[in-house]
Design a protein around this motif. Structure first.
Motif, short mmCIF file in Angstrom:
data_model
loop_
_atom_site.label_atom_id
_atom_site.label_comp_id
_atom_site.label_asym_id
_atom_site.label_seq_id
_atom_site.Cartn_x
_atom_site.Cartn_y
_atom_site.Cartn_z
N ASP A 183 0.86 -1.18 0.00
CA ASP A 183 0.00 0.00 0.00
C ASP A 183 0.90 1.23 0.00
N GLU A 184 0.29 2.38 -0.10
CA GLU A 184 1.05 3.62 -0.21
C GLU A 184 1.92 3.89 1.01
N LYS A 185 1.46 3.52 2.20
CA LYS A 185 2.22 3.79 3.42
C LYS A 185 3.47 2.92 3.51
N SER A 186 3.38 1.66 3.08
CA SER A 186 4.52 0.75 3.20
C SER A 186 5.65 1.10 2.23
N ILE A 187 5.38 1.95 1.24
CA ILE A 187 6.43 2.40 0.32
C ILE A 187 7.52 3.12 1.09
N GLN A 188 7.15 3.80 2.16
CA GLN A 188 8.13 4.54 2.96
C GLN A 188 9.16 3.64 3.62
N ASN A 189 8.88 2.33 3.72
CA ASN A 189 9.81 1.39 4.35
C ASN A 189 10.76 0.73 3.35
N ILE A 190 10.63 1.03 2.08
CA ILE A 190 11.45 0.41 1.05
C ILE A 190 12.72 1.23 0.84
N SER A 191 13.84 0.54 0.73
CA SER A 191 15.12 1.19 0.49
C SER A 191 15.79 0.53 -0.71
N ILE A 192 16.13 1.32 -1.71
CA ILE A 192 16.78 0.82 -2.92
C ILE A 192 17.94 1.75 -3.25
N ARG A 193 19.13 1.17 -3.41
CA ARG A 193 20.31 1.94 -3.74
C ARG A 193 20.60 1.82 -5.23
N LEU A 194 20.88 2.95 -5.86
CA LEU A 194 21.21 3.00 -7.28
C LEU A 194 22.63 3.50 -7.46
N LYS A 195 23.26 3.04 -8.53
CA LYS A 195 24.60 3.51 -8.89
C LYS A 195 24.46 4.57 -9.98
N LYS A 196 25.52 5.32 -10.17
CA LYS A 196 25.51 6.37 -11.18
C LYS A 196 25.29 5.79 -12.58
N LYS A 197 25.76 4.57 -12.82
CA LYS A 197 25.66 3.96 -14.14
C LYS A 197 24.49 2.98 -14.26
N SER A 198 23.49 3.13 -13.39
CA SER A 198 22.32 2.26 -13.48
C SER A 198 21.08 3.07 -13.84
N ILE A 199 20.11 2.37 -14.36
CA ILE A 199 18.80 2.97 -14.63
C ILE A 199 17.76 2.06 -13.99
N CYS A 200 16.72 2.65 -13.46
CA CYS A 200 15.70 1.91 -12.73
C CYS A 200 14.35 2.04 -13.45
N LEU A 201 13.74 0.89 -13.74
CA LEU A 201 12.37 0.86 -14.26
C LEU A 201 11.46 0.41 -13.14
#
Length: 193
Positions: free
Chosen positions: A101-119
């Motif tokens: 749900d919309e509230k649980s999105i706040q608990n998600i952590s995703i790390r991206l690198k400078k050379k990555s793209i996220c879909l």
């Protein structure tokens, strides 16, 4: 869509009725990193530029040579994963997100690198809310909120008939699956808008 890579950081998302209803509700914020493209029935009647379905955007997308990994957050079936591997010829990382749900999105952590793209393949507005969260967690981010467009581009989901597409009524075609959730979202977002 390829002009977006002129920006170091960006969130690319469809400007549709669901997006706007959450924007007016102050749940999605516009920032200098957010770029939108016209999509949905809203764009057919209220936006001057041509409507661009997400499947068309992903088909036209060309990654810069500096991008060396593609992170897909949300659903990614085998057909869509093979489509991405063949199209982009880079490392694919899948981060499956359970039904949230919309509230649980706040608990998600995703790390991206400078050379990555996220879909992000979640439905609107969850994908935009998650994109905002990811952008707050990273110094470098290139995020495309593609929703179901990836599954359509890959052929996993049948494309909408041309006459409905011409009229801007793809949402009617999508009601064939996940009908109750989609109808409730349409009603809710229309009322908010």
């Amino acid at each position: 869509p390829n002009n977006i890579f002129k920006k170091e950081n960006f969130i690319l998302s469809a400007l549709n009725l669901a997006f706007l209803s959450y924007y007016f509700d102050k749940k999605i914020e516009f920032s200098h990193d957010l770029v939108v493209w016209p999509d949905g029935i809203f764009s057919k009647f209220f936006v001057v530029s041509k409507k661009i379905p997400g499947s068309q955007l992903i088909n036209q997308l060309k990654l810069k040579n500096s991008i060396n990994e593609l992170i897909v957050v949300g659903n990614l079936g085998k057909i869509s994963k093979n489509f991405l591997k063949k199209k982009f010829k880079i490392k694919i990382i899948h981060i499956k997100i359970p039904l949230i749900d919309e509230k649980s999105i706040q608990n998600i952590s995703i790390r991206l690198k400078k050379k990555s793209i996220c879909l992000i393949t979640l439905p609107t507005p969850k994908q935009e809310l998650l994109a905002q969260k990811i952008s707050e967690q990273n110094n470098f981010f290139k995020i495309i909120c593609i929703g179901g467009g990836l599954d359509i581009a890959s052929g996993f989901i049948q494309e909408c008939p041309k006459f409905l597409k011409f009229l801007g009524l793809e949402f009617i075609w999508r009601l064939r699956t996940d009908t109750l959730r989609r109808i409730l979202r349409l009603i809710k977002t229309f009322i908010k808008f």
